[in-house]
Design an enzyme around this catalytic site. Structure first.
Site, short mmCIF file in Angstrom:
data_model
loop_
_atom_site.label_atom_id
_atom_site.label_comp_id
_atom_site.label_asym_id
_atom_site.label_seq_id
_atom_site.Cartn_x
_atom_site.Cartn_y
_atom_site.Cartn_z
N ASN A 36 41.71 40.51 38.95
CA ASN A 36 42.68 39.48 39.28
C ASN A 36 43.77 39.46 38.21
OD1 ASN A 36 40.55 38.33 37.61
ND2 ASN A 36 41.43 36.31 37.97
N ILE A 37 44.99 39.16 38.66
CA ILE A 37 46.15 39.13 37.77
C ILE A 37 46.91 37.84 38.07
CG2 ILE A 37 48.27 40.32 37.09
CD1 ILE A 37 46.93 42.90 38.34
N CYS A 83 44.53 38.82 43.71
CA CYS A 83 43.08 38.88 43.54
C CYS A 83 42.61 40.30 43.26
CB CYS A 83 42.39 38.37 44.80
SG CYS A 83 42.72 36.64 45.19
N GLU A 139 40.24 42.02 44.70
CA GLU A 139 40.01 42.80 45.91
C GLU A 139 41.31 43.40 46.43
OE1 GLU A 139 39.02 39.74 45.07
OE2 GLU A 139 37.45 39.02 46.42
#
Length: 136
Positions: free
Chosen positions: A43-44, A54, A56
């Site tokens: 996540n960033i 996210c 994913e």
């Protein structure tokens, strides 16, 4: 096919790279393509909040940007920074819909606390009655 424990370990490793100065909640993901290649993501966060990405989606976007769009499974882990993972961290609704764009209903989602404590679900199970590109 790569076993779940190895994929979970790669997700835990990816989690270490998370940029989460606002929530202090780090997430890592490891996405397995049909070719056997693994794409990781974390996540960033961003101070404006809405541009947050996210783990994913980071993994999926990395894979798609490199020409891969055929996936088998993803492992997702997450938890408070500087502590052990104590809960399962399922994909958010936006990530579920992005997975739906590229994955079949039997695509496996592994949510894990560690390599020995995890659950496996299909995309169809976590996103019933989903919007599908074939319906557009």
């Amino acid at each position: 096919m790569m076993n779940s424990k190895i994929l979970i370990a790669k997700a835990v490793e990816a989690m270490e790279n998370a940029y989460a100065p606002y929530s202090s909640f780090k997430v890592g993901a490891a996405l397995l393509s049909k070719s056997g290649r693994v794409f990781t993501g974390c996540n960033i966060e961003n101070s404006a909040f809405s541009p947050i990405n996210c783990a994913e989606r980071t993994a999926i976007f990395k894979a798609v940007s490199e020409g891969k769009t055929d996936f088998v499974r993803i492992a997702v882990v997450g938890g408070a920074a500087d502590s052990e993972i104590s809960n399962y961290c399922p994909p958010c609704g936006v990530c579920r819909q992005v997975l739906k764009e590229f994955c079949k209903p039997d695509f496996e989602i592994i949510v894990a606390k560690n390599e020995n404590d995890y659950k496996v679900m299909t995309l169809a199970e976590i996103l019933p009655f989903s919007f599908d590109k074939r319906e557009v």
